[in-house]
Motif scaffolding. Structure first.
Motif, PDB file in Angstrom:
ATOM      1  N   ALA A  46       0.794  -1.264   0.055  1.00  0.00           N
ATOM      2  CA  ALA A  46       0.092  -0.121   0.036  1.00  0.00           C
ATOM      3  C   ALA A  46       0.950   1.354  -0.163  1.00  0.00           C
ATOM      4  N   SER A  47       2.018   1.310   0.832  1.00  0.00           N
ATOM      5  CA  SER A  47       2.920   2.411   0.631  1.00  0.00           C
ATOM      6  C   SER A  47       3.447   2.522  -0.631  1.00  0.00           C
ATOM      7  N   LEU A  48       3.915   1.689  -1.394  1.00  0.00           N
ATOM      8  CA  LEU A  48       4.411   1.626  -2.631  1.00  0.00           C
ATOM      9  C   LEU A  48       3.512   2.128  -3.702  1.00  0.00           C
ATOM     10  N   VAL A  49       2.145   1.724  -3.469  1.00  0.00           N
ATOM     11  CA  VAL A  49       0.964   2.432  -4.301  1.00  0.00           C
ATOM     12  C   VAL A  49       0.883   3.831  -4.150  1.00  0.00           C
ATOM     13  N   ARG A  50       0.778   4.236  -2.713  1.00  0.00           N
ATOM     14  CA  ARG A  50       0.789   5.486  -2.419  1.00  0.00           C
ATOM     15  C   ARG A  50       1.775   6.539  -3.195  1.00  0.00           C
ATOM     16  N   ALA A  51       3.210   5.998  -2.996  1.00  0.00           N
ATOM     17  CA  ALA A  51       4.189   6.563  -3.481  1.00  0.00           C
ATOM     18  C   ALA A  51       4.056   6.750  -5.039  1.00  0.00           C
ATOM     19  N   ASN A  52       3.415   5.674  -5.705  1.00  0.00           N
ATOM     20  CA  ASN A  52       3.410   5.733  -7.223  1.00  0.00           C
ATOM     21  C   ASN A  52       2.324   6.928  -7.675  1.00  0.00           C
ATOM     22  N   ILE A  53       1.281   6.807  -6.858  1.00  0.00           N
ATOM     23  CA  ILE A  53       0.090   8.079  -6.994  1.00  0.00           C
ATOM     24  C   ILE A  53       0.662   9.393  -6.907  1.00  0.00           C
ATOM     25  N   GLU A  54       1.487   9.436  -5.657  1.00  0.00           N
ATOM     26  CA  GLU A  54       2.075  10.960  -5.202  1.00  0.00           C
ATOM     27  C   GLU A  54       2.760  11.218  -6.443  1.00  0.00           C
ATOM     28  N   SER A  55       3.789  10.523  -6.697  1.00  0.00           N
ATOM     29  CA  SER A  55       4.983  10.862  -7.936  1.00  0.00           C
ATOM     30  C   SER A  55       4.051  11.239  -9.250  1.00  0.00           C
ATOM     31  N   SER A  56       3.135  10.369  -9.689  1.00  0.00           N
ATOM     32  CA  SER A  56       2.671  10.581 -10.807  1.00  0.00           C
ATOM     33  C   SER A  56       1.654  11.878 -10.902  1.00  0.00           C
ATOM     34  N   ILE A  57       0.968  12.450  -9.653  1.00  0.00           N
ATOM     35  CA  ILE A  57       0.079  13.475  -9.566  1.00  0.00           C
ATOM     36  C   ILE A  57       0.990  14.748  -9.700  1.00  0.00           C
ATOM     37  N   TYR A  58       2.124  14.719  -8.835  1.00  0.00           N
ATOM     38  CA  TYR A  58       2.991  15.565  -8.696  1.00  0.00           C
ATOM     39  C   TYR A  58       3.807  16.015 -10.134  1.00  0.00           C
ATOM     40  N   SER A  59       4.062  15.018 -10.807  1.00  0.00           N
ATOM     41  CA  SER A  59       4.714  15.084 -11.983  1.00  0.00           C
ATOM     42  C   SER A  59       3.846  15.771 -12.841  1.00  0.00           C
ATOM     43  N   ASP A  60       2.700  15.397 -13.102  1.00  0.00           N
ATOM     44  CA  ASP A  60       1.796  16.088 -14.174  1.00  0.00           C
ATOM     45  C   ASP A  60       1.207  17.359 -13.614  1.00  0.00           C
ATOM     46  N   VAL A  61       1.247  17.472 -12.515  1.00  0.00           N
ATOM     47  CA  VAL A  61       0.639  18.712 -11.767  1.00  0.00           C
ATOM     48  C   VAL A  61       1.817  19.862 -11.973  1.00  0.00           C
ATOM     49  N   SER A  73      -1.871  21.639 -25.921  1.00  0.00           N
ATOM     50  CA  SER A  73      -1.567  20.444 -26.767  1.00  0.00           C
ATOM     51  C   SER A  73      -0.153  20.232 -26.293  1.00  0.00           C
ATOM     52  N   THR A  74       0.530  20.920 -26.112  1.00  0.00           N
ATOM     53  CA  THR A  74       1.953  20.499 -25.625  1.00  0.00           C
ATOM     54  C   THR A  74       1.882  20.182 -24.425  1.00  0.00           C
ATOM     55  N   LEU A  75       1.260  20.671 -23.340  1.00  0.00           N
ATOM     56  CA  LEU A  75       1.225  20.103 -22.170  1.00  0.00           C
ATOM     57  C   LEU A  75       0.664  18.651 -21.851  1.00  0.00           C
ATOM     58  N   LYS A  76      -0.551  18.475 -22.740  1.00  0.00           N
ATOM     59  CA  LYS A  76      -1.380  17.371 -22.579  1.00  0.00           C
ATOM     60  C   LYS A  76      -0.172  16.146 -23.143  1.00  0.00           C
ATOM     61  N   SER A  77       0.706  16.428 -24.283  1.00  0.00           N
ATOM     62  CA  SER A  77       1.695  15.457 -24.684  1.00  0.00           C
ATOM     63  C   SER A  77       2.773  14.960 -24.018  1.00  0.00           C
ATOM     64  N   LYS A  78       3.142  15.951 -23.119  1.00  0.00           N
ATOM     65  CA  LYS A  78       4.389  15.728 -22.085  1.00  0.00           C
ATOM     66  C   LYS A  78       3.877  15.198 -20.924  1.00  0.00           C
ATOM     67  N   ALA A  79       2.436  15.254 -20.473  1.00  0.00           N
ATOM     68  CA  ALA A  79       1.900  14.623 -19.151  1.00  0.00           C
ATOM     69  C   ALA A  79       1.522  12.997 -19.328  1.00  0.00           C
ATOM     70  N   ASN A  80       1.546  12.459 -18.385  1.00  0.00           N
ATOM     71  CA  ASN A  80       1.149  10.978 -18.696  1.00  0.00           C
ATOM     72  C   ASN A  80      -0.536  10.863 -18.559  1.00  0.00           C
ATOM     73  N   TYR A  81      -1.035  11.552 -17.494  1.00  0.00           N
ATOM     74  CA  TYR A  81      -2.498  11.126 -17.269  1.00  0.00           C
ATOM     75  C   TYR A  81      -3.427  12.489 -17.506  1.00  0.00           C
ATOM     76  N   PHE A 128      -2.174  10.547   3.934  1.00  0.00           N
ATOM     77  CA  PHE A 128      -1.106  11.059   3.137  1.00  0.00           C
ATOM     78  C   PHE A 128      -1.437  12.446   2.463  1.00  0.00           C
ATOM     79  N   ASP A 129      -0.766  13.301   2.256  1.00  0.00           N
ATOM     80  CA  ASP A 129      -1.381  14.662   1.776  1.00  0.00           C
ATOM     81  C   ASP A 129      -0.839  14.723   0.176  1.00  0.00           C
ATOM     82  N   ILE A 130      -2.197  15.217  -0.560  1.00  0.00           N
ATOM     83  CA  ILE A 130      -2.157  15.475  -2.152  1.00  0.00           C
ATOM     84  C   ILE A 130      -2.301  16.876  -2.253  1.00  0.00           C
ATOM     85  N   LEU A 131      -1.460  17.433  -2.462  1.00  0.00           N
ATOM     86  CA  LEU A 131      -1.321  19.099  -2.646  1.00  0.00           C
ATOM     87  C   LEU A 131      -2.119  19.546  -1.305  1.00  0.00           C
TER      88      LEU A 131
END
Length: 448
Positions: A49-64, A90-98, A236-239
Motif C-alpha cells: 500500500a505504501s508503494l502504491v501511495r508513492a506511485n500515486i503521489e509521484s504521478s500526480i505531482y509530475s503531471d501537476v 496541446s503541448t502540455l497534454k503530450s508531455k503529461a502521462n494522465y 497522506f497529503d495530495i497538494l
C-alpha cells in the motif's frame, strides 16, 4: 465402596483437566502461529500500500508540475494565455502521462476546453451550480494555491482528478481574482498504473479524500466498511488535500483445506487423544487388576486382603460406628471333598456364598477368607440378641437347603461366632480371634 468412588471420580476430573489443558495449549500455539502469519500479512499489505501511495503521489505531482505552465502563462498575461490556449494545452497534454483534458474558467464559468471534441458539455459550465466542484474552486481561490479535487463525476462524463490553479491579475498580491485553470487527470489509468487496482484485487482497499463532500465522508474508492477495524490505515497529503487509505486482509474462498492452524490442531488433538486413550486403558487395567486382587476367584466374594482393609477402615472411622464380625465355617466340608471330590466342594462353596449374601443387607460385607472359612461384617449391628437372630437365620437358610451334585445329596451346615466393636475389642486381630473362638465353640456342639 467410597474409596473406589473417590478413585474413579478423581481420575475423571484429572482426565477433564488434561483435556482442558491440551485444548488450551493447542489454541495458544494456533493463536501464536496465526498472529505471526497475520502480522506478516499486515506487514506485506502495508509495504504494498505504501508503494502504491508513492506511485500515486509521484504521478500526480509530475503531471501537476507540467500543467502548472499554463497557469503561469495566464497569470502573466491573460490575453496571451487565452489566445494561445490551444497550442499550450496541446503541448502540455503530450508531455503529461494522465492529463485527460484542460479547461479555463473566467470567474467561475468555463470558457475554454481542450480537447474540445468529447468535452463540449463542459464549455459554459458554471462551477457555482455544482457544490461538490465549487468547494475546491473556492478553496484554490482563498488559499491562492493549486488544489486537487476528486476523484469526482465530470460534466463531460466519467470521473477524474482535477487540479485547480487559481489565476490572479495582480500577482503576487493576488487580490484580483480572474479565474482558474482546471486540469483533469485520467483517474482510472492513474490507479491502474500505480498498482491500486491490482492491490484491491488481493486486499480490501478503500480511500477517502478531505476535498470530497458526499454521504460517505469523502469515500471515492472501495467500501466504507473497509475502514471498520482495518489491518492497515494511514493518511497522506495530495497538494492541499488529504487522502486516507484503509486496507483489510481478505478472507480467501480458495483457501487450502489443510491450513497450518488446522494441521497444528489435528496433530495436537490426535496426539493428545492417543495419550488419553493410553492413560484410560492403563487405568482400566489397573482397576481390573485391583479388582481381581480383591476378589476370590471361585466364589466372586471379596477375599481376605480386602476384608482386612475394609475392617481397618471401619475401625478407624471418625464416627466410631459400631459393627460386628461373624466368623463362619462349614461343617462336614472335608468329608464332601474326600468322598465326592473337589468339584463337589467347589459347588458347595459357590452355593453357600450366594446364600450368605442373600441373608444380609446391602450395607454388610461377606468375605471368603480361604477354604471353607467365611467372614461377615455387619454394619451397625452390635446387640447380642440381634446377632443371635442373624446367625440363626444364616444356619436355617443352609439347613433348609438340599445340595444336589451329580445324583448325590450333600449335607452341609454352619458354625458361627461373633465379636462386637468396640464392646469386645477395638483391635482387628483381637476381634478376629474372639469371633473365631466363638465359632469353634459353636463347632464343638456339632461334633458331639
Amino acid at each position: 465402596m467410597k474409596s473406589n468412588w473417590y478413585i474413579k471420580n478423581t481420575f475423571i476430573l484429572l482426565c477433564i483437566l488434561y483435556v482442558t489443558i491440551c485444548i488450551y495449549i493447542t489454541e495458544i500455539l494456533v493463536n501464536a502461529v496465526t498472529s505471526e502469519q497475520s502480522e506478516e500479512a499486515r506487514s506485506e499489505l502495508l509495504n504494498e500500500a505504501s508503494l502504491v501511495r508513492a506511485n500515486i503521489e509521484s504521478s500526480i505531482y509530475s503531471d501537476v508540475y507540467i500543467a502548472n505552465s499554463l497557469a503561469t502563462v495566464l497569470t502573466a498575461d491573460q490575453t496571451l494565455g487565452v489566445s494561445r490556449f490551444g497550442s499550450i494545452a496541446s503541448t502540455l497534454k503530450s508531455k503529461a502521462n494522465y492529463v485527460r483534458n484542460i479547461a479555463v474558467a473566467k470567474d467561475y464559468t468555463i470558457i475554454l476546453v481542450y480537447p474540445y471534441a468529447g468535452n463540449e458539455k463542459a464549455k459554459g459550465f458554471d462551477y457555482r451550480t455544482s457544490p461538490s466542484q465549487f468547494q475546491t474552486v473556492e478553496q484554490a481561490r482563498v488559499e491562492q494555491e493549486v488544489v486537487l479535487a476528486g476523484p469526482l463525476p465530470l460534466v463531460q462524463g466519467g470521473n477524474g482528478l482535477i487540479a485547480r490553479y487559481p489565476i490572479f491579475t495582480d500577482y503576487p498580491s493576488n487580490e484580483e481574482y480572474w479565474g482558474l485553470v482546471s486540469v483533469v487527470f485520467d483517474v482510472d489509468e492513474l490507479f491502474k498504473d500505480s498498482g491500486l487496482i491490482e492491490l484491491s484485487e488481493r486486499y480490501d482497499i478503500a480511500i477517502k479524500s478531505s476535498t470530497i463532500v458526499n454521504d460517505d465522508d469523502g469515500l471515492f474508492f472501495g467500501e466504507t466498511s473497509f475502514f471498520e477495524q482495518p489491518d492497515v490505515e494511514f493518511s497522506f497529503d495530495i497538494l492541499a488535500g488529504t487522502w486516507r487509505l484503509a486496507g483489510k486482509l481478505k478472507e480467501s474462498s480458495n483457501a487450502p483445506l489443510l491450513t497450518l492452524p488446522l494441521v497444528i490442531r489435528l496433530v495436537c488433538y490426535l496426539t493428545s487423544l492417543g495419550l488419553l486413550i493410553s492413560i484410560i486403558l492403563l487405568f482400566r487395567a489397573y482397576r481390573v487388576a485391583t479388582k481381581i486382587s480383591y476378589r476370590d476367584e471361585l466364589t466372586g466374594l471379596a477375599n481376605r486382603r480386602y476384608a482386612m482393609e475394609i475392617i481397618e477402615k471401619f475401625i478407624n472411622r471418625r464416627d466410631h460406628a459400631r459393627f460386628s464380625l461373624v466368623s463362619v465355617d462349614l461343617n462336614r466340608f472335608k468329608y464332601i471333598n474326600d468322598h465326592h471330590g473337589h468339584e463337589a466342594g467347589d459347588y458347595v462353596l459357590q452355593e453357600i456364598s450366594k446364600t450368605l449374601v442373600s441373608c444380609v443387607r446391602g450395607s454388610d460385607f461377606v468375605f471368603r477368607l480361604g477354604g471353607d472359612e467365611f467372614l461377615i461384617l455387619l454394619a451397625g449391628q452390635y446387640k447380642t440378641e440381634n446377632l443371635d437372630k442373624i446367625i440363626k437365620k444364616l444356619k436355617n437358610s443352609i439347613d433348609s437347603r438340599v445340595f444336589h451334585f451329580k445324583g448325590h445329596d450333600l449335607e452341609v451346615s454352619l458354625s458361627a461366632g461373633y465379636a462386637r466393636f468396640p464392646a469386645d475389642s477395638k483391635d482387628l486381630d483381637e476381634l478376629l480371634s474372639i469371633s473365631d473362638v466363638a465359632m469353634f465353640e459353636d463347632k464343638k456342639g456339632h461334633q458331639r
